[in-house]
Design an enzyme around this catalytic site. Sequence first.
Site, PDB file in Angstrom:
ATOM      1  N   HIS A   1      -9.192  14.569  21.702  1.00 46.98           N
ATOM      2  CA  HIS A   1     -10.465  13.855  21.626  1.00 46.98           C
ATOM      3  C   HIS A   1     -10.658  13.289  20.226  1.00 46.98           C
ATOM      4  CE1 HIS A   1     -11.957  17.454  19.626  1.00 46.98           C
ATOM      5  NE2 HIS A   1     -11.560  18.163  20.644  1.00 46.98           N
TER       6      HIS A   1
HETATM    7  P1  TYD Z   1     -13.334  21.405  22.641  1.00 48.07           P
HETATM    8  O1  TYD Z   1     -14.007  20.738  21.486  1.00 48.07           O
HETATM    9  O2  TYD Z   1     -12.879  20.526  23.762  1.00 48.07           O
HETATM   10  O3  TYD Z   1     -12.122  22.284  22.115  1.00 48.07           O
HETATM   11  P2  TYD Z   1     -10.722  21.873  21.469  1.00 48.07           P
HETATM   12  O4  TYD Z   1     -10.958  20.659  20.617  1.00 48.07           O
HETATM   13  O5  TYD Z   1     -10.329  23.046  20.651  1.00 48.07           O
HETATM   14  O6  TYD Z   1      -9.742  21.643  22.532  1.00 48.07           O
HETATM   15  O7  TYD Z   1     -14.303  22.532  23.190  1.00 48.07           O
HETATM   16  C1  TYD Z   1     -13.925  23.411  24.200  1.00 48.07           C
HETATM   17  C2  TYD Z   1     -15.193  23.920  24.880  1.00 48.07           C
HETATM   18  O8  TYD Z   1     -15.992  24.670  23.963  1.00 48.07           O
HETATM   19  C3  TYD Z   1     -16.071  22.807  25.415  1.00 48.07           C
HETATM   20  O9  TYD Z   1     -16.606  23.231  26.662  1.00 48.07           O
HETATM   21  C4  TYD Z   1     -17.193  22.688  24.417  1.00 48.07           C
HETATM   22  C5  TYD Z   1     -17.295  24.095  23.857  1.00 48.07           C
HETATM   23  N1  TYD Z   1     -17.684  24.098  22.448  1.00 48.07           N
HETATM   24  C6  TYD Z   1     -18.948  24.533  22.083  1.00 48.07           C
HETATM   25  O10 TYD Z   1     -19.774  24.902  22.922  1.00 48.07           O
HETATM   26  N2  TYD Z   1     -19.277  24.554  20.756  1.00 48.07           N
HETATM   27  C7  TYD Z   1     -18.415  24.166  19.781  1.00 48.07           C
HETATM   28  O11 TYD Z   1     -18.751  24.205  18.571  1.00 48.07           O
HETATM   29  C8  TYD Z   1     -17.109  23.690  20.173  1.00 48.07           C
HETATM   30  C9  TYD Z   1     -16.115  23.236  19.158  1.00 48.07           C
HETATM   31  C10 TYD Z   1     -16.791  23.686  21.513  1.00 48.07           C
END
Ligand code: TYD
Length: 138
Positions: free
Chosen positions: A53
């Site tokens: 992302h």
């Molecule tokens: P995501 O940002 O997609 O993780 P990564 O970049 O590590 O693959 O987040 C994964 C899940 O966690 C998504 O459902 C959103 C949640 N999340 C939060 O609730 N708070 C946060 O600070 C972060 C980073 C993620």
Amino acid sequence: MGALERCRMIDLPRIADPRGHLTFIEGARHVPFDIARVYYVYGTPEGAERGGHAHRRLEQLVIALTGSFDVLLDDGTQRRTIALDRADRGLYIGTMVWRELARFTAGAVCLVLASLPYDEADYYRDYQEFLRAVRGDR
Ligand code: TYD
């Protein structure tokens, strides 16, 4: 300057001691944004990939606290992969940079300092949508 060129490694202090190392991070001194949130990724199984992302407004500093992993950065024009493997060095990722994290070693811990609270509306989770945005197609 392209969004990728704004990404850079930031050296953090390391106090060496016969008892081990100590690294500290002071917001105003070592991080080029006000820290609004801290999160960490751990227990990553072998072969798993994270990220995938980009963020509209969020800036981050990513640190491999333990172990190592690779961070692919892509601003829609250029791509670069950076291996993070030191607890005393962080990767600054600015706005509008697509990132993918991969090749986590067993037990790796990825610490992230972030400039804003979590907000799903700040994400581009679709690469084509991200490309359209950076190329000004919409
Ligand atoms: P995501 O940002 O997609 O993780 P990564 O970049 O590590 O693959 O987040 C994964 C899940 O966690 C998504 O459902 C959103 C949640 N999340 C939060 O609730 N708070 C946060 O600070 C972060 C980073 C993620």
